[in-house]
Motif scaffolding. Structure first.
Motif, PDB file in Angstrom:
ATOM      1  N   UNK A   1     170.411  51.249  46.527  1.00 31.74           N
ATOM      2  CA  UNK A   1     170.582  49.795  46.413  1.00 31.74           C
ATOM      3  C   UNK A   1     171.849  49.471  45.623  1.00 31.74           C
ATOM      4  N   UNK A   2     172.025  50.135  44.489  1.00 26.72           N
ATOM      5  CA  UNK A   2     173.216  49.868  43.668  1.00 26.72           C
ATOM      6  C   UNK A   2     174.488  50.265  44.420  1.00 26.72           C
ATOM      7  N   UNK A   3     174.442  51.427  45.058  1.00 26.15           N
ATOM      8  CA  UNK A   3     175.631  51.877  45.805  1.00 26.15           C
ATOM      9  C   UNK A   3     175.931  50.898  46.941  1.00 26.15           C
ATOM     10  N   UNK A   4     174.883  50.442  47.626  1.00 23.27           N
ATOM     11  CA  UNK A   4     175.089  49.495  48.733  1.00 23.27           C
ATOM     12  C   UNK A   4     175.701  48.195  48.217  1.00 23.27           C
ATOM     13  N   UNK A   5     175.218  47.739  47.075  1.00 18.73           N
ATOM     14  CA  UNK A   5     175.728  46.476  46.526  1.00 18.73           C
ATOM     15  C   UNK A   5     177.202  46.601  46.127  1.00 18.73           C
ATOM     16  N   UNK A   6     177.626  47.798  45.766  1.00 16.49           N
ATOM     17  CA  UNK A   6     179.022  47.987  45.333  1.00 16.49           C
ATOM     18  C   UNK A   6     180.021  47.876  46.481  1.00 16.49           C
ATOM     19  N   UNK A   7     179.526  47.884  47.721  1.00 14.35           N
ATOM     20  CA  UNK A   7     180.461  47.744  48.850  1.00 14.35           C
ATOM     21  C   UNK A   7     181.208  46.417  48.776  1.00 14.35           C
ATOM     22  N   UNK A   8     180.632  45.463  48.036  1.00 12.05           N
ATOM     23  CA  UNK A   8     181.265  44.140  47.945  1.00 12.05           C
ATOM     24  C   UNK A   8     182.485  44.146  47.024  1.00 12.05           C
ATOM     25  N   UNK A   9     182.700  45.241  46.302  1.00 12.73           N
ATOM     26  CA  UNK A   9     183.800  45.253  45.326  1.00 12.73           C
ATOM     27  C   UNK A   9     185.050  45.844  45.978  1.00 12.73           C
TER      28      UNK A   9
ATOM     29  N   UNK B   1     167.606  42.925  46.239  1.00  9.66           N
ATOM     30  CA  UNK B   1     168.792  43.217  47.052  1.00  9.66           C
ATOM     31  C   UNK B   1     168.340  44.009  48.279  1.00  9.66           C
ATOM     32  N   UNK B   2     168.518  43.428  49.439  1.00  8.79           N
ATOM     33  CA  UNK B   2     167.936  44.051  50.634  1.00  8.79           C
ATOM     34  C   UNK B   2     168.969  44.641  51.597  1.00  8.79           C
ATOM     35  N   UNK B   3     170.252  44.432  51.315  1.00 12.56           N
ATOM     36  CA  UNK B   3     171.273  44.925  52.259  1.00 12.56           C
ATOM     37  C   UNK B   3     171.551  46.401  51.971  1.00 12.56           C
ATOM     38  N   UNK B   4     170.715  47.251  52.543  1.00 13.05           N
ATOM     39  CA  UNK B   4     170.819  48.686  52.277  1.00 13.05           C
ATOM     40  C   UNK B   4     171.708  49.342  53.335  1.00 13.05           C
ATOM     41  N   UNK B   5     172.668  50.129  52.882  1.00 15.00           N
ATOM     42  CA  UNK B   5     173.552  50.846  53.808  1.00 15.00           C
ATOM     43  C   UNK B   5     173.155  52.331  53.803  1.00 15.00           C
ATOM     44  N   UNK B   6     172.331  52.707  54.785  1.00 14.79           N
ATOM     45  CA  UNK B   6     171.842  54.090  54.817  1.00 14.79           C
ATOM     46  C   UNK B   6     172.963  55.098  55.066  1.00 14.79           C
ATOM     47  N   UNK B   7     174.083  54.627  55.625  1.00 15.95           N
ATOM     48  CA  UNK B   7     175.168  55.584  55.910  1.00 15.95           C
ATOM     49  C   UNK B   7     175.768  56.147  54.619  1.00 15.95           C
ATOM     50  N   UNK B   8     175.541  55.456  53.496  1.00 19.43           N
ATOM     51  CA  UNK B   8     176.078  55.966  52.223  1.00 19.43           C
ATOM     52  C   UNK B   8     175.438  57.298  51.823  1.00 19.43           C
TER      53      UNK B   8
ATOM     54  N   UNK C   1     184.942  52.733  46.211  1.00 18.89           N
ATOM     55  CA  UNK C   1     184.188  53.538  47.170  1.00 18.89           C
ATOM     56  C   UNK C   1     182.904  54.001  46.486  1.00 18.89           C
ATOM     57  N   UNK C   2     181.764  53.402  46.847  1.00 21.46           N
ATOM     58  CA  UNK C   2     180.521  53.831  46.191  1.00 21.46           C
ATOM     59  C   UNK C   2     180.116  55.223  46.666  1.00 21.46           C
ATOM     60  N   UNK C   3     179.714  56.058  45.717  1.00 20.81           N
ATOM     61  CA  UNK C   3     179.292  57.424  46.058  1.00 20.81           C
ATOM     62  C   UNK C   3     177.842  57.601  45.616  1.00 20.81           C
ATOM     63  N   UNK C   4     176.978  57.776  46.588  1.00 22.05           N
ATOM     64  CA  UNK C   4     175.551  57.986  46.320  1.00 22.05           C
ATOM     65  C   UNK C   4     175.339  59.458  45.957  1.00 22.05           C
ATOM     66  N   UNK C   5     174.686  59.703  44.820  1.00 23.42           N
ATOM     67  CA  UNK C   5     174.448  61.092  44.405  1.00 23.42           C
ATOM     68  C   UNK C   5     172.996  61.231  43.944  1.00 23.42           C
TER      69      UNK C   5
END
Ligand code: SF4
Length: 526
Positions: free
Chosen positions: A41-49, A184-191, A53-57
């Motif tokens: 969720x946090x990584x997905x939300x960072x796409x707005x910045x 926050x519901x806009x989840x980007x599973x591709x991350x 480049x948000x990195x999910x770990x």
């Protein structure tokens, strides 16, 4: 630049010398089978910045040395490392951030989640060189994104501008209250696979642990699992009356959910279209806390759902209190929604034990919980029967130990747990038994640190506690600490508040209940 959002592994798996007798990560069954929704969720939300480049770990699946190597190799391109810290994982998170600071002190570090919320002062004052910023509470996505936006733009961070942000000013902890925000519901599973390949690892774990058991119990073969957040919270938080061992830090809102049934269905559909057919509803408690939302969902299923044959629809799993399940209508609603499996903390034990654990759900006007505690065993028996009749599989859990427990109460509790399992007669699919852990943020942790309150509370329940001097010494040891060795804290808590018992006694009781479950054909864990 990269912003790493990290869920560290259990510290005792990556830090030498940590004790790990009753807290082995393999004991915790959901561990590493699914994406981490908070981090995603946090990584997905960072796409707005812009420029980030948000990195999910997820360090529970990606080898920790690989994460450290990534930081080393990419230090010049890393703006921030943001750690979602639970008590079990906090120290590993510190290790990563300390390493990052050694490599490049310009890298900003941000910590958040339950451990930071419970021990904000302790963490910030003990780790001035490692933790730059902390977020406290649950509704912090907006404040977090704003902080990263400010950092990315090279701006000055002004704490009042970032709800939920906590910083250290000298020795003073300066906190900006969190602000209510929608889920926050806009989840980007591709991350999940953008930098590290997580999906393959989740897939392996899921197929090794969840798929065979679920197929054996339901006849349904699922392919991939993901958590879905239609709501968060538990009815007990409404009265600030969480179970004594519950360390969930619900922050400013005791309950938060998507606004309506169509929004909830949209989340279910998004996860399904992303390839997940085993959806883990993350709400801390479903039937009593989100009854209306669930009912509305059941009354208005979308076309894509009704068009699918029942066996092709995604299945859902979630959490429930036993007293929420003992009502047939609620259980039927869940089953109608495609919920197949529920995790239920069962309430066996003497009434005084249940009160000591603050298990009963006490209406505000009802001052005494004794009567409610008396009814809990019956509620549990009924819940098991109703669940079986509705075709709901139950994965049940027991917690062993409480303030003022002695050998007699321990025996009575173990016998009661075994009796409840006997009554279940096939209604229980899997069993987890945990030894009480006084996690920071829980009432039990407060009791560990505050001998006066512990004694008052035990006396109010008519229970004894061991000698005060030992408890004082143990409390002194833990006060002000940010790193909590969970096993050591468990042992100290037993010694401080459970007369005549040791951690080994509780571990043996756990083994006895597990063995009993096994003898009844119940799967242990998984
Ligand atoms: S029912 Fe579960 S979520 Fe609610 S307070 Fe108790 S342990 Fe926490």
């Amino acid at each position: 630049m990269q912003v790493l959002v990290v869920s560290p592994p259990n510290s005792n798996t990556v830090i030498d010398g940590a004790s790990c007798t009753v807290t082995r990560p393999e004991e915790h069954t959901d561990w590493s089978d699914f994406p981490n929704l908070g981090v995603l969720t946090l990584a997905s939300a960072l796409r707005a910045v812009p420029g980030v480049e948000p990195v999910y770990v997820d360090g529970t699946v990606v080898p920790w040395p690989d994460v450290l190597a990534h930081v080393e190799a990419n230090a010049g391109d890393i703006l921030a490392i943001c750690v979602s810290a639970l008590t079990a994982t906090y120290e590993a998170g510190l290790q990563l951030c300390a390493a990052a600071k050694r490599i490049d002190e310009r890298i900003v570090t941000v910590f958040g989640n339950d451990h930071l919320t419970a021990l904000t002062r302790e963490c910030l004052t003990s780790r001035t060189r490692v933790i730059d910023y902390a977020f406290v509470g649950n509704e912090v996505v907006g404040g977090f994104v704003d902080l990263i936006r400010t950092l990315s733009a090279g701006g000055e961070v002004s704490p009042p501008d970032h709800p939920g942000l906590v910083v250290l000013d000298g020795q003073r902890v300066v906190a900006t209250p969190q602000r209510e925000e929608p889920i926050h519901t806009a989840i980007d599973y591709s991350l999940l696979d953008r930098v590290f390949e997580h999906s393959k690892l989740y897939h392996e774990n899921f197929h090794g642990r969840v798929v065979p058991t679920f197929a054996r119990l339901t006849g349904r073969t699922v392919t991939a699992g993901a958590p879905v957040e239609i709501g968060r919270g538990c009815i007990k938080f409404a009265r600030d009356d969480a179970c004594s061992f519950c360390s969930i830090q619900y922050g400013g809102m005791w309950r938060n959910s998507v606004p309506d049934a169509p929004a909830a269905w949209a989340l279910v559909e998004a996860a399904f279209r992303a390839g997940y057919d085993y959806l883990y509803l993350t709400a801390d408690e479903l039937p009593l806390t989100f009854g209306r939302l669930l009912r509305e969902m059941a009354e208005s299923p979308p076309g894509w759902w009704t068009d699918l044959p029942e066996d092709d629809r995604p299945v859902m799993v979630g959490y429930a209190r036993a007293d929420g399940l003992s009502d047939e209508r609620r259980a039927a609603t869940l089953r109608g929604l495609g919920v197949r499996q529920l995790m239920v903390g069962l309430d066996a034990g003497t009434p005084v034990s249940l009160q000591a654990m603050r298990k009963p759900l006490v209406p505000i006007r009802d001052a005494a919980s004794g009567y409610r505690a008396e009814l809990m065993f019956e509620h549990n028996v009924r819940a098991l029967r109703v669940a079986r009749d509705q075709g709901l599989l139950l994965k049940v859990g027991f917690v062993v130990g409480h303030l003022g427990m002695d050998a007699t109460l321990l025996r009575e509790n173990v016998d009661s747990m075994k009796a409840l399992l006997d009554t279940a007669a096939g209604g229980v699919a899997a069993l987890d038994v945990e030894v009480l852990s006084p996690e920071p943020g829980s009432l039990d942790f407060t009791m560990l640190l505050d001998p006066d309150r512990a004694r008052d509370r035990a006396a109010g329940l008519g229970l004894r506690t061991p000698g005060r001097r030992v408890h004082e010494a143990r409390a002194r040891k833990w006060r002000g600490r940010d790193v909590i060795d969970r096993e050591e804290a468990m042992a100290d808590y037993v010694e401080s508040v459970m007369p005549g018992l040791t951690l080994d006694d509780l571990a043996a009781a756990r083994a006895e209940v597990r063995d009993h479950g096994r003898s009844l054909g119940v799967t242990i864990g998984a």
